[in-house]
Design an enzyme around this catalytic site. Sequence first.
Site, PDB file in Angstrom:
ATOM      1  N   PHE A 125       0.849  -1.193   0.000  1.00  0.00           N
ATOM      2  CA  PHE A 125       0.000   0.000   0.000  1.00  0.00           C
ATOM      3  C   PHE A 125       0.887   1.246   0.000  1.00  0.00           C
ATOM      4  CE2 PHE A 125      -2.910   3.128   1.846  1.00  0.00           C
ATOM      5  CZ  PHE A 125      -4.084   2.846   1.167  1.00  0.00           C
ATOM      6  N   ASP A 195       1.518  -5.561   7.880  1.00  0.00           N
ATOM      7  CA  ASP A 195       0.368  -4.668   7.799  1.00  0.00           C
ATOM      8  C   ASP A 195      -0.881  -5.543   7.663  1.00  0.00           C
ATOM      9  OD1 ASP A 195      -1.697  -2.978   6.947  1.00  0.00           O
ATOM     10  OD2 ASP A 195      -0.265  -1.543   6.123  1.00  0.00           O
ATOM     11  N   TYR A 220     -11.002   0.957  10.559  1.00  0.00           N
ATOM     12  CA  TYR A 220     -12.233   1.341   9.850  1.00  0.00           C
ATOM     13  C   TYR A 220     -12.604   0.413   8.706  1.00  0.00           C
ATOM     14  CZ  TYR A 220      -8.597   3.645   7.038  1.00  0.00           C
ATOM     15  OH  TYR A 220      -7.467   3.907   6.309  1.00  0.00           O
ATOM     16  N   LYS A 221     -11.779  -0.601   8.450  1.00  0.00           N
ATOM     17  CA  LYS A 221     -12.122  -1.524   7.349  1.00  0.00           C
ATOM     18  C   LYS A 221     -12.970  -2.665   7.908  1.00  0.00           C
ATOM     19  CE  LYS A 221      -8.303   0.121   4.610  1.00  0.00           C
ATOM     20  NZ  LYS A 221      -6.871   0.039   4.356  1.00  0.00           N
ATOM     21  N   ARG A 369     -12.655  -4.157  -7.392  1.00  0.00           N
ATOM     22  CA  ARG A 369     -12.297  -4.757  -6.114  1.00  0.00           C
ATOM     23  C   ARG A 369     -13.554  -4.992  -5.286  1.00  0.00           C
ATOM     24  NH1 ARG A 369      -8.484  -2.089  -1.626  1.00  0.00           N
ATOM     25  NH2 ARG A 369     -10.289  -0.716  -1.521  1.00  0.00           N
TER      26      ARG A 369
HETATM   27  C1  LIG Z   1      -6.103   1.172   4.278  1.00  0.00           C
HETATM   28  C2  LIG Z   1      -4.651   0.909   4.426  1.00  0.00           C
HETATM   29  C3  LIG Z   1      -3.828   1.817   5.088  1.00  0.00           C
HETATM   30  C4  LIG Z   1      -4.423   3.109   5.570  1.00  0.00           C
HETATM   31  O1  LIG Z   1      -3.604   3.953   6.240  1.00  0.00           O
HETATM   32  P1  LIG Z   1      -4.259   5.220   6.975  1.00  0.00           P
HETATM   33  O2  LIG Z   1      -3.181   5.806   7.771  1.00  0.00           O
HETATM   34  O3  LIG Z   1      -5.414   4.707   7.760  1.00  0.00           O
HETATM   35  O4  LIG Z   1      -4.776   6.154   5.918  1.00  0.00           O
HETATM   36  C5  LIG Z   1      -2.498   1.473   5.251  1.00  0.00           C
HETATM   37  N1  LIG Z   1      -2.004   0.291   4.784  1.00  0.00           N
HETATM   38  C6  LIG Z   1      -2.793  -0.582   4.115  1.00  0.00           C
HETATM   39  C7  LIG Z   1      -2.235  -1.881   3.622  1.00  0.00           C
HETATM   40  C8  LIG Z   1      -4.139  -0.302   3.923  1.00  0.00           C
HETATM   41  O5  LIG Z   1      -4.904  -1.147   3.256  1.00  0.00           O
END
Ligand SMILES: *Cc1c(COP(=O)(O)O)cnc(C)c1O
Length: 411
Positions: A125, A195, A220-221, A369
Amino acid sequence: MLTEEIFTNLDQADPLAKKRDLFELPEGVVYLDGNSLGPLTRMARRRLAQAVQVEWGQDLITSWNKHGWYDAPARVGAKIGKLVGAEEGSVLACDGTSINLFKLIVAAMRLRKNRRVILSDKGNFPTDLYIAQGVADLLDKPELRLVETEQLEGALNEEVALLIISHVDYRTGRLHDMKAITEKAHSVGAMVLWDLCHSAGVMSVDLADCRADLAVGCGYKYLNGGPGAPAYLYVAPRWQSVIKPPLSGWWGHDAPFAFDLDYRPADGIARNLCGTQSVLGLTALEAALQAFGGLSRKQLRAKSEKMTQLFIDLLDQECGSYGFKLASPRNPAQRGSQVSLHHPEGYAIVQALIARGVIGDFRAPDFIRLGFAPLYLRYSDIWKTVAILKEIMATQAWQDPAFQYSSQVVT
Ligand SMILES: *Cc1c(COP(=O)(O)O)cnc(C)c1O
């Protein structure tokens, strides 16, 4: 041959079916975007109202103790810890994922002073990579080495201080073998930061069993904590009193209310806190986590795997001729809780789906997705999704000009 009846019967036999009632999903919507923003739970709505009216409104400052505001990061962290197989007292719910990445990457680099490489893959990400770049600039010495996902294990060598890896790839849904990769990294003396943004709540993660070092994830996911919910971080017990987190704020101090002039890190996981946390955010997240009550990680994973498999099989059966290419691994053991499809008209197709109440998302350049959350999705939603997708393709409804342009937040 898959039929609608098969899906209806699966719903009737589903031990998780009742969990859907805990969510406030809009009527008629099939929500396949829980991997981006989980839906509202009834518990969060109630708890937030109460926290605002009673805790903030009436009890004011006494709520830090009276209503457990101060302990919330550790208390909520412990609940998340159960979903990721963490040892007791090794998870905190705090800050955001990007901030937690920063804290742990710096802390890890300080532990591996004689090594300079931070290794990650090009599928990771972006924020993970951007934060790692920022750390490399800040610390002056480290090099961020990015390789293709397939080359990640081969690139682990004795130069590597830290491997940063997403357990489930956000775009393709590809799942990495946490145990094998952690073992491989340890065999060359590297640490691993996992992660778990797309894992907690849907996969059967076992950080302790894998001897993981560090991990982060967001609230939040699939944890349904609400927009901008606090994230979490994990530090293995063996590192907790060794690491030196770089954001040495007062909440991570050994005695925050002694107001000493000098920073002295708290024992254990608490030193990874920085400053005052979002209490309302933690309240909503904690309430949402109740939805996982009574379920094992294996049950969540089993339904998730079954759903993604049925979707793929049904798509093959019904939409085989419309140019979709599976971007996720076909082997369920290598797949997270999402199915991604390549299609040159992916953007417009997703907009047409959303217009029909099937909410998935699009990721550049051509990924459709779809996230499958076992708590609130029904098997019949899979049937409905594929039926609507087939209609969109058969009638070329995606060609509607309204579906062609992109808005600012790509949903
Ligand atoms: C959604 C996501 C993030 C989000 O980071 P934020 O600091 O909450 O914006 C980070 N890493 C991965 C792999 C994600 O899917």
